[in-house]
Design a protein around this motif. Structure first.
Motif, PDB file in Angstrom:
ATOM      1  N   PRO A  68       0.855  -1.165  -0.100  1.00 43.28           N
ATOM      2  CA  PRO A  68       0.024  -0.072  -0.036  1.00 43.28           C
ATOM      3  C   PRO A  68       0.895   1.020   0.120  1.00 43.28           C
ATOM      4  CG  PRO A  68       0.139  -0.791   2.022  1.00 43.28           C
ATOM      5  CD  PRO A  68       0.786  -1.840   1.285  1.00 43.28           C
ATOM      6  N   ARG A 125      -0.661   5.581  -4.030  1.00 45.69           N
ATOM      7  CA  ARG A 125      -1.029   6.920  -3.324  1.00 45.69           C
ATOM      8  C   ARG A 125       0.396   7.588  -2.791  1.00 45.69           C
ATOM      9  NH1 ARG A 125      -2.989   5.254   2.713  1.00 45.69           N
ATOM     10  NH2 ARG A 125      -2.271   3.270   2.746  1.00 45.69           N
ATOM     11  N   ALA A 134       7.535   5.255   1.185  1.00 40.47           N
ATOM     12  CA  ALA A 134       7.320   5.503   2.385  1.00 40.47           C
ATOM     13  C   ALA A 134       8.038   4.969   3.525  1.00 40.47           C
ATOM     14  CB  ALA A 134       5.739   5.150   2.968  1.00 40.47           C
ATOM     15  N   GLY A 135       9.525   4.518   2.974  1.00 41.48           N
ATOM     16  CA  GLY A 135      10.279   3.897   3.867  1.00 41.48           C
ATOM     17  C   GLY A 135      10.675   2.591   3.710  1.00 41.48           C
ATOM     18  N   ALA A 136      11.630   2.023   4.554  1.00 43.36           N
ATOM     19  CA  ALA A 136      12.041   0.598   4.570  1.00 43.36           C
ATOM     20  C   ALA A 136      10.653  -0.212   4.931  1.00 43.36           C
ATOM     21  CB  ALA A 136      13.069   0.267   5.585  1.00 43.36           C
ATOM     22  N   ASP A 137      10.781  -1.421   4.504  1.00 44.70           N
ATOM     23  CA  ASP A 137       9.657  -2.126   4.968  1.00 44.70           C
ATOM     24  C   ASP A 137       9.868  -2.547   6.341  1.00 44.70           C
ATOM     25  OD1 ASP A 137       8.114  -4.997   3.536  1.00 44.70           O
ATOM     26  OD2 ASP A 137       7.801  -4.126   5.534  1.00 44.70           O
ATOM     27  N   ILE A 138       9.080  -2.023   7.297  1.00 47.43           N
ATOM     28  CA  ILE A 138       9.240  -2.383   8.780  1.00 47.43           C
ATOM     29  C   ILE A 138       9.038  -3.730   9.210  1.00 47.43           C
ATOM     30  CG2 ILE A 138       8.591  -1.609  10.937  1.00 47.43           C
ATOM     31  CD1 ILE A 138       7.542   0.943   9.862  1.00 47.43           C
ATOM     32  N   GLY A 169      13.321   5.920   4.420  1.00 49.17           N
ATOM     33  CA  GLY A 169      14.054   5.315   3.311  1.00 49.17           C
ATOM     34  C   GLY A 169      13.691   5.953   2.021  1.00 49.17           C
ATOM     35  N   GLU A 220      15.285   9.234   1.625  1.00 51.74           N
ATOM     36  CA  GLU A 220      16.777   8.937   1.288  1.00 51.74           C
ATOM     37  C   GLU A 220      17.010   8.384  -0.137  1.00 51.74           C
ATOM     38  OE1 GLU A 220      17.022   5.883   4.902  1.00 51.74           O
ATOM     39  OE2 GLU A 220      18.810   7.485   5.471  1.00 51.74           O
ATOM     40  N   GLU A 257      12.329   7.876  11.309  1.00 51.78           N
ATOM     41  CA  GLU A 257      12.793   7.147  11.826  1.00 51.78           C
ATOM     42  C   GLU A 257      12.813   7.095  13.583  1.00 51.78           C
ATOM     43  OE1 GLU A 257      13.790   8.197   9.082  1.00 51.78           O
ATOM     44  OE2 GLU A 257      14.675   6.806   7.807  1.00 51.78           O
ATOM     45  N   PRO A 302      17.870   7.558  10.316  1.00 54.03           N
ATOM     46  CA  PRO A 302      17.831   7.001   9.105  1.00 54.03           C
ATOM     47  C   PRO A 302      18.961   6.085   8.891  1.00 54.03           C
ATOM     48  CG  PRO A 302      17.298   9.143   9.163  1.00 54.03           C
ATOM     49  CD  PRO A 302      17.579   8.695  10.665  1.00 54.03           C
ATOM     50  N   GLY A 303      18.930   5.237   8.212  1.00 56.86           N
ATOM     51  CA  GLY A 303      20.099   4.048   7.918  1.00 56.86           C
ATOM     52  C   GLY A 303      20.638   4.155   6.603  1.00 56.86           C
ATOM     53  N   PHE A 360       3.973   0.717  16.541  1.00 61.56           N
ATOM     54  CA  PHE A 360       3.472   1.340  15.234  1.00 61.56           C
ATOM     55  C   PHE A 360       2.376   0.400  14.558  1.00 61.56           C
ATOM     56  CE2 PHE A 360       3.845   3.061  11.069  1.00 61.56           C
ATOM     57  CZ  PHE A 360       3.653   2.153  10.238  1.00 61.56           C
ATOM     58  N   ARG A 385      -2.367   0.374  14.602  1.00 63.10           N
ATOM     59  CA  ARG A 385      -2.928   0.207  13.450  1.00 63.10           C
ATOM     60  C   ARG A 385      -3.944  -0.973  13.254  1.00 63.10           C
ATOM     61  NH1 ARG A 385       1.020   3.041  12.828  1.00 63.10           N
ATOM     62  NH2 ARG A 385       1.232   4.633  10.900  1.00 63.10           N
ATOM     63  N   LYS A 424      -8.659  -2.242  13.702  1.00 59.07           N
ATOM     64  CA  LYS A 424      -9.586  -3.563  13.113  1.00 59.07           C
ATOM     65  C   LYS A 424     -10.238  -3.988  14.086  1.00 59.07           C
ATOM     66  CE  LYS A 424      -5.753  -4.356   9.869  1.00 59.07           C
ATOM     67  NZ  LYS A 424      -4.794  -3.101  10.034  1.00 59.07           N
ATOM     68  N   LYS A 435     -10.294   8.569  12.844  1.00 58.25           N
ATOM     69  CA  LYS A 435      -9.121   8.500  12.225  1.00 58.25           C
ATOM     70  C   LYS A 435      -9.278  10.159  11.524  1.00 58.25           C
ATOM     71  CE  LYS A 435      -5.680   6.332   9.528  1.00 58.25           C
ATOM     72  NZ  LYS A 435      -5.099   5.148   8.920  1.00 58.25           N
TER      73      LYS A 435
HETATM   74  N1  T1G Z   1       6.762  -0.710   6.336  1.00 59.67           N
HETATM   75  C1  T1G Z   1       5.584  -1.750   6.216  1.00 59.67           C
HETATM   76  N2  T1G Z   1       4.411  -1.465   6.328  1.00 59.67           N
HETATM   77  C2  T1G Z   1       4.057  -0.252   6.281  1.00 59.67           C
HETATM   78  C3  T1G Z   1       4.933   0.991   6.268  1.00 59.67           C
HETATM   79  C4  T1G Z   1       6.449   0.692   6.147  1.00 59.67           C
HETATM   80  N3  T1G Z   1       7.203   1.330   6.198  1.00 59.67           N
HETATM   81  N4  T1G Z   1       4.277   2.116   6.442  1.00 59.67           N
HETATM   82  C5  T1G Z   1       2.963   1.698   6.338  1.00 59.67           C
HETATM   83  N5  T1G Z   1       2.778   0.321   6.300  1.00 59.67           N
HETATM   84  C6  T1G Z   1       1.511  -0.434   6.323  1.00 59.67           C
HETATM   85  C7  T1G Z   1       0.817  -0.230   7.496  1.00 59.67           C
HETATM   86  O1  T1G Z   1       1.119  -1.083   8.595  1.00 59.67           O
HETATM   87  C8  T1G Z   1      -0.660  -0.470   7.182  1.00 59.67           C
HETATM   88  O2  T1G Z   1      -0.817  -1.833   6.806  1.00 59.67           O
HETATM   89  C9  T1G Z   1      -0.720   0.201   5.661  1.00 59.67           C
HETATM   90  O3  T1G Z   1       0.647   0.137   5.105  1.00 59.67           O
HETATM   91  C10 T1G Z   1      -1.256   1.566   5.587  1.00 59.67           C
HETATM   92  O4  T1G Z   1      -0.584   2.275   6.614  1.00 59.67           O
HETATM   93  C11 T1G Z   1      16.195   2.799   5.706  1.00 59.67           C
HETATM   94  C12 T1G Z   1      15.276   2.390   8.268  1.00 59.67           C
HETATM   95  C13 T1G Z   1       3.056   6.130   5.091  1.00 59.67           C
HETATM   96  C14 T1G Z   1       1.700   7.941   6.283  1.00 59.67           C
HETATM   97  O5  T1G Z   1       8.126   5.377   9.521  1.00 59.67           O
HETATM   98  O6  T1G Z   1       3.913   6.748   8.535  1.00 59.67           O
HETATM   99  O7  T1G Z   1      12.694   3.800   6.212  1.00 59.67           O
HETATM  100  O8  T1G Z   1      -3.053  -2.075   8.382  1.00 59.67           O
HETATM  101  O9  T1G Z   1      -2.710   2.772   7.953  1.00 59.67           O
HETATM  102  O10 T1G Z   1      -2.793   6.341   7.442  1.00 59.67           O
HETATM  103  O11 T1G Z   1      16.504   4.864   6.884  1.00 59.67           O
HETATM  104  O12 T1G Z   1       1.911   4.431   7.157  1.00 59.67           O
HETATM  105  O13 T1G Z   1      -3.196  -1.923   6.101  1.00 59.67           O
HETATM  106  O14 T1G Z   1      -1.924  -3.861   6.965  1.00 59.67           O
HETATM  107  O15 T1G Z   1      -0.520   4.082   8.314  1.00 59.67           O
HETATM  108  O16 T1G Z   1      -2.487   6.394   5.252  1.00 59.67           O
HETATM  109  C15 T1G Z   1      10.297   4.791   7.980  1.00 59.67           C
HETATM  110  C16 T1G Z   1       5.641   4.577   8.455  1.00 59.67           C
HETATM  111  C17 T1G Z   1      10.644   3.446   8.082  1.00 59.67           C
HETATM  112  C18 T1G Z   1       6.618   5.567   7.742  1.00 59.67           C
HETATM  113  C19 T1G Z   1       0.570   6.293   5.625  1.00 59.67           C
HETATM  114  N6  T1G Z   1       8.959   5.140   7.416  1.00 59.67           N
HETATM  115  N7  T1G Z   1       4.233   4.629   7.519  1.00 59.67           N
HETATM  116  O17 T1G Z   1      -0.501   6.474   6.567  1.00 59.67           O
HETATM  117  O18 T1G Z   1      -1.840   4.411   6.214  1.00 59.67           O
HETATM  118  S1  T1G Z   1      12.302   3.173   8.631  1.00 59.67           S
HETATM  119  C20 T1G Z   1       8.134   5.246   8.325  1.00 59.67           C
HETATM  120  C21 T1G Z   1       3.422   5.992   7.978  1.00 59.67           C
HETATM  121  C22 T1G Z   1      13.352   3.502   7.493  1.00 59.67           C
HETATM  122  C23 T1G Z   1      15.318   3.858   6.473  1.00 59.67           C
HETATM  123  C24 T1G Z   1      14.621   3.577   7.700  1.00 59.67           C
HETATM  124  C25 T1G Z   1       2.243   5.958   7.404  1.00 59.67           C
HETATM  125  C26 T1G Z   1       1.761   6.608   6.172  1.00 59.67           C
HETATM  126  P1  T1G Z   1      -2.269  -2.557   7.375  1.00 59.67           P
HETATM  127  P2  T1G Z   1      -1.331   3.305   7.183  1.00 59.67           P
HETATM  128  P3  T1G Z   1      -1.995   5.878   6.473  1.00 59.67           P
END
Ligand code: T1G
Length: 678
Positions: free
Chosen positions: A22, A57, A61-65, A102, A105, A125, A132-133, A273, A277, A281, A463
């Motif tokens: 997503p 959309r 939005a970053g690394a896959d957490i 990410g 980045e 992060e 950030p990594g 985190f 979310r 549900k 929300k």
């Molecule tokens: N990884 C995996 N899943 C993610 C995700 C992510 N980064 N971000 C969102 N999801 C999933 C979330 O769990 C939900 O899943 C669905 O997407 C919709 O999210 C290398 C190490 C982008 C502003 O911290 O802030 O990058 O519940 O409900 O309200 O340096 O998601 O539908 O199964 O939140 O519209 C840094 C985290 C990672 C951004 C969208 N990035 N995400 O908000 O939808 S660390 C973040 C958000 C990193 C680097 C480092 C928000 C959003 P499900 P949602 P939303």
């Protein structure tokens, strides 16, 4: 499996496109596709420029957490980004949605960044207990300067595209609906020019010329950074960007990142985190349950709670009709709402036009008839069952069929209230926390007959108004206050048994809470609800009131306060408590902070287990969400239930037994074999 990344040729420009719903998280397949796309671009001389963009959309939005904590899989993001930046062909990031972590980045490794006006960019992060990594802490300061980089990296809030353009993070704002075409045109315009590389930038020298900015930033943000490890690491990394070579700076970032990734705080914050979310549900309500359209909201009561509740909807652009019994109460309430908005505007977080816009959606009234066409009515009247039943009976007569009727009660029985109407399916609790326009938590209290569409509608609405919601069953105190009562019970017993009341507060402060119960009492006012008869003393609080100790408001409560409201423990209060304890026949003794902490926190975990057992909360992580958002449980420990699992449920059980406190069957069962709660 097809790659989530594809490439498209537009003349001499290669567009690398990610389609990974997503949020285009940079999981292994995306990183691989990105690396392959970069190789394709670099290996084909007919390609003279590159654009990177995302379908769906948002930009990445970053690394896959979900990959965190698992064995890393190549290619690593930093490696892919270094290859990208090393290209001599101009690479342009085309940003929409939220380019975060990410994703930001990736954009920083590109030579240029263009964004649509609605885009947001950030490095959140730290909100996951990380920094950030992928060289974000090293490229960003070199591009925009250390001072502009600090809030982005150490606080983690995203900024708008326009703000990003102002600080030099974005090179151009393009058409909201023509991102790709504009990005391709921009890329073409840069062909043949030397490519600017953020890693070679020198804007970070501002931090070298003025090294005070780092301590000034710490001083300004000390409160919100208290107890968290990541923000200080972020400041250190940004500082290093001005002191070290790029390569050494990246090594420093990697060292700090690894420390945090393997630490307890990041594990807790990543848990949170997903917990936040998951709380959206509702297990037995289908995700595609049709929602009830909410176009107009009614609020009954314009007091502190009613006014705060109304502001949530007004700020989200929903019209509100607010009802009081008396004109002066109505005028007072709407006046407080306006004042609150004007104070927000003074802090630069709203424009005067937004204040007028919000207040323009408000319709004050003394007439129940004006609520007839509301789709949702929330009452915030006096906490008395008879009064609530009267109000709901009246609403049932007046408000259109199919409208939702909600109570803001903090503990009364929703099922009993629902029975005062002929529409129990449309009745539920919406428990806001004071100040209702500030506190993020909303407990959605599900009655026995509350309909699925009513629940789903209120969860979605939560929300929309910026709340974090969790569903509670009907029980005294629901989830949060029910657990709070167990902590309060122990706090009161502890000071009767000889614990210093300031130790009780300090234990919670040191654990990471914003304040303890006795400080809170002084802040709110010891004399709230006091009968004003100093000769009638049946509780410690009445004894304090009788001694003229009303709290901060008159400079003395549990503590003595100086002009700056700094608190000092009072010998007089210690004696008042000791006398009271003696009168109650309590033997006083020295009590350690260790015992205080165990007796304050472990009974809360035990009550949380009981709440799970009774089905009053859907999952243990919902309880964490409640306590972090409603009561200031420190985020970096993940919430009461996660924290208990980390210290070991068997530790909690033996602690409770050591202090002669009850252990629920559920807690004992979950403690056996280290199974955990869920
Ligand atoms: N990884 C995996 N899943 C993610 C995700 C992510 N980064 N971000 C969102 N999801 C999933 C979330 O769990 C939900 O899943 C669905 O997407 C919709 O999210 C290398 C190490 C982008 C502003 O911290 O802030 O990058 O519940 O409900 O309200 O340096 O998601 O539908 O199964 O939140 O519209 C840094 C985290 C990672 C951004 C969208 N990035 N995400 O908000 O939808 S660390 C973040 C958000 C990193 C680097 C480092 C928000 C959003 P499900 P949602 P939303």
């Amino acid at each position: 499996m097809t790659s989530p990344i594809r490439t498209e040729r537009h003349d001499n420009v290669l567009v690398i496109v990610s389609d990974n719903p997503p949020v285009n998280a940079l999981g292994q397949a995306v990183r691989q596709g990105l690396a392959d796309g970069i190789d394709e671009a670099l290996g084909d001389d007919s390609i003279e420029a590159v654009v990177i963009r995302c379908d769906g959309r948002t930009f990445f939005a970053g690394a896959d957490i979900t990959e965190f904590g698992k064995a890393p899989q190549g290619p690593s993001l930093p490696e892919a980004l270094d290859r990208l930046e090393a290209s001599d062909k101009p690479v342009v990031a085309a940003i929409h949605g939220t380019a975060l972590g990410g994703g930001c980045e990736v954009a920083l490794a590109c030579h240029y960044r263009v964004a649509v006006p609605s885009a947001k960019i950030g490095l959140p992060e730290v909100k996951l207990g990380l920094i950030p990594g992928a060289a974000g802490t090293q490229r960003l300061p070199r591009l925009v300067g250390a001072e502009a980089a600090l809030p982005l990296v150490a606080i983690g809030d995203p900024i708008s595209a326009r703000k990003a353009e102002t600080i030099g993070l974005v090179d151009a704002i393009v058409g909201e609906d023509s991102l790709e075409a504009d990005a391709i045109a921009f890329a073409k315009s840069k062909i043949g020019q030397p490519v600017p590389r953020a890693s070679e930038g020198t804007a970070n020298q501002d931090g070298v010329k003025n090294p005070d900015i780092f301590d000034q930033f710490r001083a300004k943000n000390g409160r919100r950074m208290r107890g968290f490890d990541a923000p200080n690491a972020a400041i250190e990394a940004v500082k290093a960007a001005g002191e070290l070579s790029y390569a050494d700076g990246v090594r420093k970032e990697r060292e700090l990142f690894t420390q945090l990734m393997t630490g307890s705080q990041s594990k807790a914050m990543r848990h949170y985190f997903f917990a936040e979310r998951a709380a959206n549900k509702i297990d037995d309500v289908p995700a595609d349950t049709p929602l009830i359209p909410i176009h107009k909201v009614g609020v009954i009561g314009a007091g502190t709670m009613g006014g705060g509740i109304a502001m949530n909807f007004l700020s989200a652009g929903l019209p509100v009709t607010i009802l009081e019994m008396q004109q002066d109460a109505l005028d007072r309430g709407t006046g407080v709402m306006r004042k609150n908005y004007e104070n927000t505007a003074k802090r630069g977080r709203m424009t005067p036009e937004q204040v007028e816009g919000a207040m323009g959606l408000l319709t004050p009234t003394l007439d129940y008839g004006d609520l007839a066409d509301c789709d949702l009515v929330i009452e915030a009247v006096y906490e008395n069952m008879d009064v609530k039943k009267q109000v709901f009976g009246k609403l049932d007569e007046v408000v259109k069929q199919g409208a939702i009727l909600a109570s803001n009660t903090s503990y009364l029985n929703i099922d009993e209230i629902a029975q005062a109407t002929k529409r129990p399916g449309y009745v539920l609790g919406l428990h806001f926390f004071s100040p209702a326009n500030v506190m993020k938590l909303l407990e959605i209290v599900r009655g026995a007959e509350t309909r699925d569409d009513v629940l789903a509608t209120c969860m979605k609405l939560a929300k929309k108004i910026g709340k974090v919601a969790a569903v509670s069953g009907v029980c005294p105190g629901f989830i949060g206050n029910r657990m709070l009562s167990k902590r309060q019970e122990q706090a009161n017993k502890l000071i009767m048994e000889g614990a210093n009341y300031w130790d009780v507060d300090d234990v919670l402060l040191e654990f990471g809470f914003p304040m303890g119960p006795f400080q809170m009492g002084d802040l709110a006012g010891i004399d709230i609800g006091w009968h004003r008869d100093p000769s009638k003393v049946t509780t410690v609080r009445e004894a304090l009131c009788a001694a003229g100790r009303f709290g901060q408001k008159n400079g003395k409560g549990f503590y003595d306060y100086d002009e700056a409201r700094q608190r000092t423990p009072s010998d007089e209060v210690k004696q008042i408590i000791a006398d009271f304890a003696a009168k109650e026949g309590n033997q006083q003794r020295e009590i350690s902070k260790e015992e205080i902490r165990e007796r304050l926190l472990y009974p809360m975990v035990n009550e949380g287990a009981q709440i799970l057992e009774e089905g009053m909360a859907q999952r243990a992580s919902d309880i964490d969400v409640v306590w972090i958002n409603g009561y200031g449980w420190p985020l970096y420990t993940g919430g009461p239930m996660f924290w208990a699992e980390q210290i070991g449920l068997e530790t909690v059980v033996s602690g409770l037994e050591k202090h002669g406190l009850p252990v629920s069957d559920r807690l004992r069962k979950n403690a056996t074999g280290g199974a955990g709660f869920d």
